[in-house]
Design an enzyme around this catalytic site. Structure first.
Site, short mmCIF file in Angstrom:
data_model
loop_
_atom_site.label_atom_id
_atom_site.label_comp_id
_atom_site.label_asym_id
_atom_site.label_seq_id
_atom_site.Cartn_x
_atom_site.Cartn_y
_atom_site.Cartn_z
N ASP A 153 0.83 -1.21 0.00
CA ASP A 153 0.00 0.00 0.00
C ASP A 153 0.86 1.26 0.00
OD1 ASP A 153 -2.07 -1.74 0.17
OD2 ASP A 153 -2.61 -1.29 2.24
N LYS A 189 -6.60 11.73 10.14
CA LYS A 189 -6.20 10.87 9.02
C LYS A 189 -6.94 11.18 7.73
CE LYS A 189 -5.55 6.09 7.57
NZ LYS A 189 -5.56 4.66 7.94
N ASP A 203 -4.07 2.57 -5.11
CA ASP A 203 -2.74 2.76 -4.54
C ASP A 203 -2.32 1.54 -3.73
OD1 ASP A 203 -4.52 3.05 -2.45
OD2 ASP A 203 -3.35 4.60 -1.44
#
Length: 545
Positions: free
Chosen positions: A213, A309, A476
């Site tokens: 990742d 986040k 991603d």
């Protein structure tokens, strides 16, 4: 995994990410003569329970749908996923009930149909993947491998009796419990194979998907695009002895301001209009609200990485302070208030969200300066294109044509009465007029999405040429089997460097859209490059890990 999922669902859920399958108990009815304050409190609790039940029902239905689709297709030796490419070049599997891009439950149900034989040393990638799923993704590779080796007995016991020995659920911190259990199963098979083959893994056929990742990939692409050494370091584009966590970096900066405001911030302002008193809380009170929340929720005075986040993650996709505020309300404040109606520390949720959103914006803007510059430049150019009466169109480095078809909509509201309640239905139609605001707001996320799509496409093509046919990709997140993991690890980095080295993609973008702009003298200067050495990406363990 399918059988474990069925057993958990049948027993009421609440294990391995499977939601509670039975409805929450409703509140008893109040007597007719109940005091008004008691009625208000009762209604508040009832609304909270109703929202909890709606969320539970939605999650339970999603889980049941995945289970039933998996049951239907489990009788086949192989299944296939048709994929679609969207207007930016991003790749998506078309099925939604069971998908390689689904949630933890869906991904845990999938294995590659054609396993590949391991060579000596390949098992390390499986161990790293297992540690990641258990929440140990902020330590070195050697430490991740050691963690798996130290917990081998727990892993084997989990695989042998997942419903009786639920360590796998407890250790995965609620993020990827069933994927971690799937890893436990594969590690158990590998352990048995080694016991029969003098400790060798050579020839073991593994079909477990492993994933590498990116670290906040939108900011990785912006940092590479503009050679931002500060942002690049924060998202692991350069080698480091430890994993850099941009969310923690931003949280630490926020906490300096937060704890200072809690002591010396501005005071509250009392307002009165038409006999109604309201307060505009000062930074001192709002900071103290957040400190109280953090103590209750996280056991510390300052915010954790979790609070900031999603805001940091969405920055590269055009999110600003308003978006940060909405993230905080949706992810942090409202869920907490819902679960803790009696001890909510926020005196005003909107003011608290606005305050924290500004702190996060100020902190992230000093961490990834170039990303903010790049976003603003793209938005200004998009504004000039729409000013000329055109939609924003460009070509990716792979030759893929992207066009933002954001047009203004007309909306008709139809009001109907149903069951004693008035319901509104909206009929929307697209016009021929360009929506300038959406064109500007969409350019930063769409441009970066087109770049990460370009990277992913190149990685898949390169690996396919090398003989790898097993892929599980999520924009991603680059997945393959253990036998090809070492090759994929290198290819991801090679293609990322090749995508950006000796290239100025903002200049290329301007060249491709200049014919859409009436007055090129109005185009702002392209942001200057920083000093990031892209070759260092090849030496970074943690940029895609």
């Amino acid at each position: 995994i399918l059988q474990v999922l069925k057993d958990i669902y049948a027993s009421g859920g609440e294990l391995g990410g499977v939601p509670k399958t039975e409805p929450y108990a409703t509140l008893p009815r109040l007597p007719e003569d109940a005091p008004e304050d008691e009625v208000k409190a009762h209604k508040k609790r009832a609304v909270g329970l109703y929202k909890q039940e709606e969320a539970r029902k939605s999650k339970a239905l999603r889980c049941l749908l995945a289970l039933k689709v998996a049951e239907k297709f489990s009788k086949y030796e192989k299944i296939y996923f048709p994929w679609n490419v969207d207007y930016r070049g991003r790749c998506y599997p078309i099925p939604t009930a069971l998908s390689p891009q689904g949630d933890d439950i869906q991904k845990a149900l999938l294995l590659f149909a054609e396993p590949s034989p391991l060579a000596e040393g390949d098992e390390k990638w499986m161990a790293i993947h297992g540690a990641n799923l258990a929440g140990n993704d902020k330590i070195t590779f050697a430490e991740r491998i050691a963690w798996v080796e130290d917990h081998t007995m727990d892993i084997l016991a989990s695989a042998a009796d997942p419903l009786g020995y639920t360590w796998w659920h407890e250790v995965s911190k609620g993020d990827y419990p069933l994927e971690f259990l799937s890893f436990c199963n594969e590690w158990s098979k590998l352990h048995a194979y080694k016991a029969e083959n003098n400790g060798s893994v050579k020839g073991f056929m593994s079909n477990l998907p492993l994933a590498f990742d990116g670290t906040c990939s939108g900011l990785q692409h912006f940092s590479a695009l503009l050679r931002d050494e500060v942002g690049g370091f924060a998202v692991n584009l350069v080698p480091s002895d430890k994993v850099q966590d941009i969310y923690s970096i931003v949280a630490d900066k926020v906490n300096v301001r937060l704890l200072q405001d809690a002591q010396t911030g501005t005071e509250d302002e009392k307002k009165e209009k038409d006999g109604v008193v309201s307060y505009k809380y000062g930074t001192k009170t709002l900071a103290q609200n957040w400190v109280s929340f953090n103590r209750i929720k996280f056991g510390k005075d300052g915010i954790t990485r979790k609070v900031c986040k999603r805001s940091v993650m969405t920055l590269a996709y055009g999110s600003k302070q308003f978006g940060f505020k909405e993230n905080l309300l949706t992810d942090i404040i409202h869920p907490y208030v819902l679960d803790h109606p009696e001890d909510n520390p926020f005196l005003n949720v909107n003011q608290a969200a606005n305050y924290m959103a500004k702190l996060i914006w100020d902190a992230v803007a000093t961490t990834v300066v170039k990303a903010v510059e790049g976003m603003e430049w793209l938005q200004k150019v998009a504004g000039l294109i729409t000013k000329s009466g055109e939609v924003v169109s460009w070509t990716t480095p792979n030759g893929f044509l992207v066009q933002q078809n954001y047009m203004k909509m007309t909306q008709e509201c139809i009001k109907l009465r149903f069951g004693g309640t008035q319901i509104r239905f909206y009929n929307q139609e697209e016009t021929d007029e360009i929506d300038s605001r959406r064109q500007r707001n969409g350019i930063a996320p769409n441009f970066i999405h087109s770049m990460d799509a370009t990277h992913l496409q190149r990685v898949v093509v390169s690996e396919s040429v090398k003989g790898n046919k097993n892929f599980l990709m999520i924009h991603d997140s680059f997945g393959t089997d253990a036998a090809h993991a070492g090759s994929l690890y290198k290819t991801i980095r090679e293609e990322f460097i090749d995508l950006y080295k000796d290239q100025n993609h903002l200049q290329s973008f301007l060249d491709s859209v200049s014919y859409l702009i009436d007055d090129l003298s109005e185009v702002p200067e392209i942001p200057k490059f920083g000093n990031l050495n892209l070759d260092l990406v090849a030496q970074s363990d943690f940029c895609f890990a």
